[in-house]
Write an enzyme that holds these catalytic residues in place. Structure first.
Site, mmCIF file in Angstrom:
data_model
loop_
_atom_site.group_PDB
_atom_site.id
_atom_site.type_symbol
_atom_site.label_atom_id
_atom_site.label_comp_id
_atom_site.label_asym_id
_atom_site.label_seq_id
_atom_site.Cartn_x
_atom_site.Cartn_y
_atom_site.Cartn_z
ATOM 1 N N HIS A 268 12.350 -8.256 3.051
ATOM 2 C CA HIS A 268 12.007 -8.159 4.389
ATOM 3 C C HIS A 268 12.498 -9.287 5.084
ATOM 4 C CE1 HIS A 268 9.605 -7.054 7.896
ATOM 5 N NE2 HIS A 268 9.152 -5.716 7.385
ATOM 6 N N ASP A 322 7.772 0.050 1.893
ATOM 7 C CA ASP A 322 7.997 1.163 1.324
ATOM 8 C C ASP A 322 8.383 0.979 -0.652
ATOM 9 O OD1 ASP A 322 9.498 2.387 3.118
ATOM 10 O OD2 ASP A 322 11.138 1.087 3.556
#
Ligand code: SDX
Length: 385
Positions: A268, A322
């Site tokens: 991320h 996700d």
């Protein structure tokens, strides 16, 4: 001083605009080192435990938790705007069944602008009507495409069901189990907003031109679809199937590292620890497994998380939002290619909050570039090229 160093001295170019503030915002906050996410100052864990998706949207968009009356009025309006025009359904009939539902959703969101073409961006009633319409109709569009591509008529929304229960009902024509509906509602809350991610940035750029809110959402849906952003949740399930067994996890990770291949659902730009939403989603998956049976790929996922932490943790690469969402959605009976449209259903809340915030203090986005081409180049006639 060379041209290149002169340019570098004038501008510091950050690929992907890493660390460059694109706006001032009071909607959400992320601390990527501590793994903190707050909506309007409220920790995500607290909202996931106590709130609902629509209450969270109200909070994001209007900046405060609604009173009981305000929430009831908001829910009531949304409930009665869930139906979509027959012309939108007719348009959807022309879409190829093999097309991705994110493309269908982007087209349908943009098409809403054809039906609601009045634009009064400084009118609070206009803003509220657009918020209600988009939150109400986007799930109906996703469910309608799902039914129509299977050759069935879309299932009409049911006014007696709450937001999330109604969506699950429209997908299957069966009233969902209360635990399934609550888990789904929490998933929507977790995905509703996340500071200046790519699709929200896209929404704000589009909003800054003072176009209509349907174009804002359509452009954000298109941005969310890519595998580096919202599309990763679907890719995670493909990857877990490809890995297949717990024994294959380590060689898979080693192969990815050697070949500089990204492992889906990990890493991320902001979080350098496990995404707090991934922790909540993993807990939700386990709750569903207790009641409805374990997913055959859950052990693979847990092992993958362990091996990635071991091999890539030093780079701050951990599970993101996700990674576990697909396992939750699959247990709810949702097909893999609807995972990203579901992310979009949720993120409409955040996009609209940013649309409203952008309008309140708008200046068109128009950054600069560092030109690296030539000057005064000759035009070469076609027969000489
Ligand atoms: C979402 O921004 C948001 O807030 C997004 C989101 C939201 O709620 O809106 O949180 C939702 O989009 C989640 C992210 C979903 N995407 C994926 O799961 C795809 C896999 N992850 C990545 O491709 C990547 O981590 C990104 C896109 C999420 C972040 O990209 P960055 O910040 O540009 O990082 P990078 O690609 O430049 O990687 C930095 C380093 C590289 O190593 P070095 O070259 O420095 O040695 O980390 C490595 C990368 O190779 N790396 C990975 C990796 N992610 C980063 N290595 C292996 N697998 C990965 N997944």
């Amino acid at each position: 001083m060379t041209v290149a160093s002169e340019i570098k001295a004038t501008f510091e170019f950050k690929p992907g605009l890493e660390g460059v503030p694109a706006t001032m915002s009071s909607i959400s906050f992320v601390d990527g080192q501590k793994g903190i996410l707050e909506y309007r100052g409220i920790p995500i864990q607290e909202l996931a435990e106590k709130s609902t998706f629509l209450e969270t949207c109200y909070l994001l968009i209007w900046g405060e938790l609604p009173t009981k009356q305000e929430l009831e009025a908001f829910e009531h309006e949304i409930r009665y705007h869930r139906r979509i025009k027959y012309r939108i359904r007719d348009m959807m009939k022309c879409f190829p069944e093999s097309g991705h539902p994110m493309d269908a959703l982007q087209a349908c969101a943009a098409a809403l602008g054809l039906f609601y073409s009045r634009r009064a961006l400084d009118d609070p009633a206009y803003i509220r009507a657009a918020v209600v319409r988009l939150l109400a109709k986007i799930p109906t569009m996703v469910a309608a495409f799902q039914m129509m591509r299977k050759g069935n008529d879309p299932i009409q929304p049911r006014d007696d069901l709450d937001y999330s229960a109604n969506f699950l009902y429209m997908l299957t024509e069966q009233e969902p189990d209360p635990l399934a509906a609550r888990v789904f509602d929490i998933c929507l809350m977790l995905h509703a907003e996340h500071t200046m991610n790519a699709s929200t940035f896209s929404a704000r750029v589009t909003a800054s031109t003072l176009t209509d809110p349907y174009a804002v959402v359509a452009s954000a849906v298109g941005t969310l679809a890519g595998p580096l952003h919202g599309g990763a949740n679907e890719e995670v399930m493909t990857m877990l199937a490809e890995i297949g067994t717990v024994e294959n996890v380590r060689p898979y990770v080693e192969h990815c590292i050697q070949n500089k291949k990204k492992i889906m659902g990990f890493g991320h730009r902001v979080y350098k620890v496990k995404d707090p939403r991934a922790t909540i989603l993993q807990n939700l998956a386990e709750k569903l497994f207790e009641k409805f049976g374990r997913d055959k790929y859950y052990d693979v996922a847990v092992e993958l998380e362990k091996v990635v932490a071991e091999k890539l943790g030093h780079k701050g690469i951990y599970a993101n939002v996700d990674f576990y969402s697909g396992l939750v959605y699959r247990k709810l009976g949702i097909p893999d290619d609807l995972f990203t449209p579901i992310f979009a259903i949720a993120r409409v809340g955040g996009w609209l909050a940013h649309w409203k915030e952008q309008l309140a203090e708008n200046r068109i986005y128009r950054p600069t570039q560092i030109y690296t081409g030539s000057h005064q180049a000759p035009y070469v006639p076609i027969e000489e090229r």
